[in-house]
Design an enzyme around this catalytic site. Sequence first.
Site, PDB file in Angstrom:
ATOM      1  N   GLU A 195       0.835  -1.207   0.000  1.00 30.85           N
ATOM      2  CA  GLU A 195       0.000   0.000   0.000  1.00 30.85           C
ATOM      3  C   GLU A 195       0.868   1.254   0.000  1.00 30.85           C
ATOM      4  O   GLU A 195       1.890   1.329   0.684  1.00 30.85           O
ATOM      5  CB  GLU A 195      -0.926   0.023   1.225  1.00 30.85           C
ATOM      6  N   HIS A 196       0.427   2.242  -0.761  1.00 32.98           N
ATOM      7  CA  HIS A 196       1.109   3.540  -0.858  1.00 32.98           C
ATOM      8  C   HIS A 196       2.551   3.386  -1.357  1.00 32.98           C
ATOM      9  O   HIS A 196       3.390   4.247  -1.109  1.00 32.98           O
ATOM     10  CB  HIS A 196       1.075   4.274   0.486  1.00 32.98           C
ATOM     11  N   ALA A 232     -14.747   1.811  -0.495  1.00 34.24           N
ATOM     12  CA  ALA A 232     -14.318   0.600   0.202  1.00 34.24           C
ATOM     13  C   ALA A 232     -12.856   0.252  -0.048  1.00 34.24           C
ATOM     14  O   ALA A 232     -12.366  -0.750   0.450  1.00 34.24           O
ATOM     15  CB  ALA A 232     -15.199  -0.586  -0.205  1.00 34.24           C
ATOM     16  N   SER A 263     -13.290   1.677  -7.217  1.00 36.25           N
ATOM     17  CA  SER A 263     -14.417   1.866  -8.120  1.00 36.25           C
ATOM     18  C   SER A 263     -14.103   2.914  -9.179  1.00 36.25           C
ATOM     19  O   SER A 263     -14.570   2.816 -10.322  1.00 36.25           O
ATOM     20  CB  SER A 263     -15.670   2.267  -7.334  1.00 36.25           C
ATOM     21  N   SER A 264     -13.309   3.927  -8.828  1.00 37.60           N
ATOM     22  CA  SER A 264     -12.993   4.979  -9.803  1.00 37.60           C
ATOM     23  C   SER A 264     -12.131   4.426 -10.936  1.00 37.60           C
ATOM     24  O   SER A 264     -12.329   4.781 -12.109  1.00 37.60           O
ATOM     25  CB  SER A 264     -12.293   6.160  -9.124  1.00 37.60           C
ATOM     26  N   ASP A 269      -4.071   0.888  -9.463  1.00 37.36           N
ATOM     27  CA  ASP A 269      -5.492   0.602  -9.620  1.00 37.36           C
ATOM     28  C   ASP A 269      -5.873   0.435 -11.081  1.00 37.36           C
ATOM     29  O   ASP A 269      -6.582  -0.504 -11.462  1.00 37.36           O
ATOM     30  CB  ASP A 269      -6.326   1.725  -8.993  1.00 37.36           C
TER      31      ASP A 269
END
Length: 387
Positions: free
Chosen positions: A34-35, A122, A126-127, A172
């Site tokens: 993450e990140h 969440a 989704s984007s 993503d």
Amino acid sequence: MRTIEHVRSRFIKHFDGKTGNIYFAPGRINLIGEHTDYNGGFVFPGAIDSGIMAEVRPNSLNTIICYAIDMKDKIEFKVDDPIGPRTSWARYIYGIVQEMRKRGVDVKGFNAAFSGDVPIGAGMSSSAALVSCFAYAMNDLFGDNKLEKWDMALAGQATEHNYCGVKCGIMDQFASIFGQAGKLMRLDCRSREFEYFPFKPEGYRLVLVNSCVKHELKGSPYNDRRNSCENVVRKIAELHPEGEFETLRDCTWEQLEEVRQAVGEEDYTRAHFVLGEKDRVLAVCDALVAGDYETVGKKMYETHEGLSKEYDVSCEELDFLVDIARNSGVTGSRIMGGGFGGCTINLVKDALYNDFICKVKKEYQQKFAIEPKIIDVVIGDGARRLL
């Protein structure tokens, strides 16, 4: 996944009974890392079987008319509108139109209706599913599929940067475009080299627990953390002018310690997490090859500790969910996504699954008066045309 019939029925209703092509792009999970993407490190995502489905049909106009089925909201704008709509969801569609045009796709007007089953907020992106779905559709309808997958992923990332105010990394959009069923992907975010890893852990399940909260913090906490990392890199580069330092990926533990006083404790602590996370991703890759899921789980817990205490992107609800997992014997658990709410991702032995789900639902609802949503993870394919 939303059904084709569901999307088509709304498209027909709102666009004079005519039909178009149907496209789909997935959300994603990230096992670990993450990140790290905007810091040039490694990530380990996979596409999932839920995402955004859209029906799209050219309309012989210079106008894009788009209906968001789930929000019952319709917008329209000219293809060459210099400003675009203000509505937040519409900014993504406007942005990806502009980015595809920059890459040589002669986008014309179209009608579209879309629906999604990735929970917004969440941490399942989704984007990225939204922009990837429309990028794939425009490449198919107006670009003769000439753009490569990487071009579409980078167009999606540029949409977030230039039109939606989020300086995200590439993970993503990469996962949404490149995903394959039953496989996770280790992506080197600096070189863009990637490798598929079969992910069918016998005796274990991946399950998300959606906290159903999303804390809206003042300012832009995501961008603040990126700025912290970039500040550390700048200071290290000043001390070592002979080196090439683009991101934290290029920096060592020793160099981080050298600039600790100069950058301040907050920036130092955030950079400390990122360097540790880079090492954890590589350790998980080795563990997966060896079938060592206990080590995978251990590294997941370590990541959560770092995200909570060092990067400071967790919250009370997420920490509580990870504590329940640990106390239930779950092999690994951590916050997934940008933070401040959303899901935990959990690696659970089959034998413990039912007891864990019952316990997490009961205790979380008792504590926060919210019933968490359980999402069993199915690793699916990336963006594609369905019909």
